[in-house]
Write an enzyme that holds these catalytic residues in place. Structure first.
Site, PDB file in Angstrom:
ATOM      1  N   ARG A 211      43.968  45.863  37.025  1.00 51.57           N
ATOM      2  CA  ARG A 211      44.851  45.476  38.134  1.00 51.57           C
ATOM      3  C   ARG A 211      46.202  45.013  37.588  1.00 51.57           C
ATOM      4  NH1 ARG A 211      40.975  42.348  42.511  1.00 51.57           N
ATOM      5  NH2 ARG A 211      39.251  43.804  42.368  1.00 51.57           N
TER       6      ARG A 211
ATOM      7  N   ASP B 171      28.467  47.318  41.420  1.00 55.53           N
ATOM      8  CA  ASP B 171      28.848  46.012  40.886  1.00 55.53           C
ATOM      9  C   ASP B 171      28.677  44.937  41.971  1.00 55.53           C
ATOM     10  OD1 ASP B 171      29.989  44.231  39.014  1.00 55.53           O
ATOM     11  OD2 ASP B 171      32.021  44.561  39.809  1.00 55.53           O
TER      12      ASP B 171
ATOM     13  N   SER C 156      37.815  40.344  31.304  1.00 54.59           N
ATOM     14  CA  SER C 156      39.213  40.765  31.105  1.00 54.59           C
ATOM     15  C   SER C 156      39.924  39.837  30.139  1.00 54.59           C
ATOM     16  CB  SER C 156      39.953  40.794  32.446  1.00 54.59           C
ATOM     17  OG  SER C 156      39.665  41.987  33.134  1.00 54.59           O
TER      18      SER C 156
ATOM     19  N   HIS D 176      30.051  39.458  32.548  1.00 50.75           N
ATOM     20  CA  HIS D 176      31.040  39.607  33.617  1.00 50.75           C
ATOM     21  C   HIS D 176      32.286  38.819  33.233  1.00 50.75           C
ATOM     22  CE1 HIS D 176      28.760  41.468  37.055  1.00 50.75           C
ATOM     23  NE2 HIS D 176      27.834  41.364  36.107  1.00 50.75           N
ATOM     24  N   GLY D 177      33.359  39.038  33.983  1.00 45.99           N
ATOM     25  CA  GLY D 177      34.576  38.255  33.757  1.00 45.99           C
ATOM     26  C   GLY D 177      35.128  38.418  32.355  1.00 45.99           C
TER      27      GLY D 177
ATOM     28  N   LYS E 153      41.080  32.276  33.594  1.00 44.39           N
ATOM     29  CA  LYS E 153      39.833  31.849  32.965  1.00 44.39           C
ATOM     30  C   LYS E 153      40.134  30.698  32.024  1.00 44.39           C
ATOM     31  CE  LYS E 153      38.673  36.766  32.492  1.00 44.39           C
ATOM     32  NZ  LYS E 153      38.144  37.162  33.763  1.00 44.39           N
TER      33      LYS E 153
ATOM     34  N   ARG F  35      54.405  59.356  43.573  1.00 43.92           N
ATOM     35  CA  ARG F  35      53.843  60.059  42.417  1.00 43.92           C
ATOM     36  C   ARG F  35      54.394  59.629  41.058  1.00 43.92           C
ATOM     37  NH1 ARG F  35      54.323  65.684  45.524  1.00 43.92           N
ATOM     38  NH2 ARG F  35      56.343  64.674  45.816  1.00 43.92           N
TER      39      ARG F  35
ATOM     40  N   ASP G   4      37.827  44.411  35.059  1.00 39.63           N
ATOM     41  CA  ASP G   4      38.494  44.859  36.283  1.00 39.63           C
ATOM     42  C   ASP G   4      39.919  44.296  36.359  1.00 39.63           C
ATOM     43  OD1 ASP G   4      39.133  45.802  38.768  1.00 39.63           O
ATOM     44  OD2 ASP G   4      37.864  44.423  39.886  1.00 39.63           O
TER      45      ASP G   4
ATOM     46  N   ASN H  20      32.221  43.785  31.497  1.00 38.96           N
ATOM     47  CA  ASN H  20      32.874  44.141  32.764  1.00 38.96           C
ATOM     48  C   ASN H  20      34.356  43.808  32.758  1.00 38.96           C
ATOM     49  OD1 ASN H  20      30.261  44.656  33.535  1.00 38.96           O
ATOM     50  ND2 ASN H  20      30.314  43.375  35.370  1.00 38.96           N
TER      51      ASN H  20
HETATM   52  P1  13P Z   1      37.302  40.412  35.319  1.00 35.96           P
HETATM   53  O1  13P Z   1      37.799  39.724  36.553  1.00 35.96           O
HETATM   54  O2  13P Z   1      37.396  39.500  34.118  1.00 35.96           O
HETATM   55  O3  13P Z   1      37.938  41.714  35.071  1.00 35.96           O
HETATM   56  O4  13P Z   1      35.729  40.668  35.534  1.00 35.96           O
HETATM   57  C1  13P Z   1      35.291  41.812  36.219  1.00 35.96           C
HETATM   58  C2  13P Z   1      33.841  41.747  36.553  1.00 35.96           C
HETATM   59  O5  13P Z   1      33.086  40.929  36.094  1.00 35.96           O
HETATM   60  C3  13P Z   1      33.344  42.779  37.475  1.00 35.96           C
HETATM   61  O6  13P Z   1      31.993  42.569  37.811  1.00 35.96           O
HETATM   62  O1  G3H Z   2      33.682  40.949  39.906  1.00 37.90           O
HETATM   63  C1  G3H Z   2      34.267  41.546  40.807  1.00 37.90           C
HETATM   64  C2  G3H Z   2      35.090  42.723  40.486  1.00 37.90           C
HETATM   65  O2  G3H Z   2      36.268  42.342  39.846  1.00 37.90           O
HETATM   66  C3  G3H Z   2      35.317  43.538  41.726  1.00 37.90           C
HETATM   67  O3  G3H Z   2      36.228  42.910  42.577  1.00 37.90           O
HETATM   68  O4  G3H Z   2      35.015  42.805  44.734  1.00 37.90           O
HETATM   69  O5  G3H Z   2      37.523  42.647  44.644  1.00 37.90           O
HETATM   70  O6  G3H Z   2      36.366  44.824  44.186  1.00 37.90           O
HETATM   71  P1  G3H Z   2      36.275  43.321  44.136  1.00 37.90           P
HETATM   72 ZN    ZN Z   3      31.480  40.480  37.893  1.00 37.04          ZN
END
Ligand code: 13P
Ligand code: G3H
Ligand code: ZN
Length: 319
Positions: A260, A81, A213, A210-211, A183, A281, A256, A254
């Site tokens: 989190r 990524d 979430s 991307h982006g 966002k 644990r 991420d 995508n």
């Molecule tokens: P988010 O920050 O919206 O989860 O996007 C993740 C992403 O684009 C990773 O490449």
């Molecule tokens: O777009 C980026 C992803 O959310 C990954 O984030 O570079 O902090 O691991 P990171």
């Molecule tokens: Zn991204």
């Protein structure tokens, strides 16, 4: 089973999108595999440069390999990524990855093409596919005019020229989303008209969002109730928009930040309710189960849920 990213895209194109989930550790990995098996979905695991540096790239690769053994039914691709050129070459030569993303979108159009083309040559020589990016994700602020906002989005004609000049296999487009938990300051969502225009220029070429979430508001409220301080504007993509985007050729979504948020909520709540605890644990176990539930729910919204058997059949027919 690890399969080429392009094989997953062939099966998904125009019908559903694959969740592309970032991992950094074994708890995320276990939750991800469990959620994808529970929802019977093929998926993409992605590793950022930061994730590779968190412990060690070999640690993550070993965790993924082992998860594949623990869940033999799983069907997935492994992806870099937001790679720079060097990270892409390193991943390509390792022989472990299904695809890489070369992110040179901050460069001029010509430089982006030149860098992407070099990575494509190296990747294709090893049967690995390449995602490239064109346009400016994020930076779309509330107080700028609509014309200016739209100028940050990927231009459909440029997208056509870029893909043909660079030879990339899939294209990450700026279509209104941005990374992180904050966002849509301007209240807008995915620009579907722009996605449709890009697809018209690039029929059959997998598009990447991307982006993506969704920043669930109940998650934000629980984090803040347990001592967090996420700001008012924490807002994400409406996950009901994933499938309409998939029908327009968005094959990879995508996610991420949402993972989190699950982690932050579980740990904050656990330690707030159990202030005397110091065993890692119990919250780790809760996280794996909660993350699996989250992943399964996303796969349903992406339309990938229930596609495991037919995607495997497709993958096996290619070998
Ligand atoms: P988010 O920050 O919206 O989860 O996007 C993740 C992403 O684009 C990773 O490449
Ligand atoms: O777009 C980026 C992803 O959310 C990954 O984030 O570079 O902090 O691991 P990171
Ligand atoms: Zn991204």
């Amino acid at each position: 089973m690890i399969v080429p990213t392009r094989t997953l895209f062939e099966h998904a194109y125009g019908k559903y999108a694959l969740g592309a989930y970032n991992i950094n550790n074994l708890e995320q990995t276990m939750g991800l595999f469990r959620g994808c098996i529970d929802s019977q979905a093929p998926f993409i695991i992605q590793i950022s440069k930061g994730a590779r540096a968190y412990t060690d790239k070999h640690m993550l690769e070993a965790i993924i390999r082992t998860a594949g053994d623990i869940f033999p039914e799983s069907l997935f691709a492994v992806h870099i990524d937001h790679g720079d050129e060097q990270t892409c070459y390193d991943a390509i030569s390792s022989g472990f990855y299904s695809s890489v993303m070369i992110d040179a979108s901050h460069e001029s159009f010509e430089e982006n093409v030149a860098i992407t083309k070099r990575v494509v040559e190296a990747a294709h020589a090893k049967g690995i596919s390449v995602e490239a990016e064109l346009g400016m994700l994020g930076g779309v602020e509330e107080d700028i005019k609509v014309d200016e906002k739209n100028s940050c989005l990927t231009d459909p004609e440029e997208a056509h020229a870029f893909v043909h000049a660079s030879g990339c296999d899939s294209l990450a487009c700026a279509i209104g989303t941005s990374h992180g938990a904050y966002k849509f300051a301007g209240g807008q969502g995915i620009h579907f008209d722009r996605v449709a225009a890009i697809q018209a220029q690039l029929p059959g070429v997998p598009l990447v969002m991307h982006g993506s979430s969704s920043v669930p508001q109940d998650e934000v409220a629980r984090i803040n109730a347990a001592g967090g301080a996420l700001k008012e504007g924490a807002k994400g993509v409406d996950p009901a928009q994933y499938l309409p985007a998939a029908k327009l050729g968005v094959c990879k979504v995508n996610i991420d930040t949402d993972g989190r948020l699950v982690w932050t909520r579980v740990l904050r709540e656990y330690f707030k309710e159990n202030p005397g605890e110091f065993d890692l644990r119990p919250p780790g176990k809760i996280f794996m189960a909660e993350y699996a539930k989250f992943i399964a729910s996303r796969n349903v919204l992406l339309g990938s849920a229930g596609n495991l058997a037919s995607a495997r059949e497709h993958a096996l027919s290619k070998h």
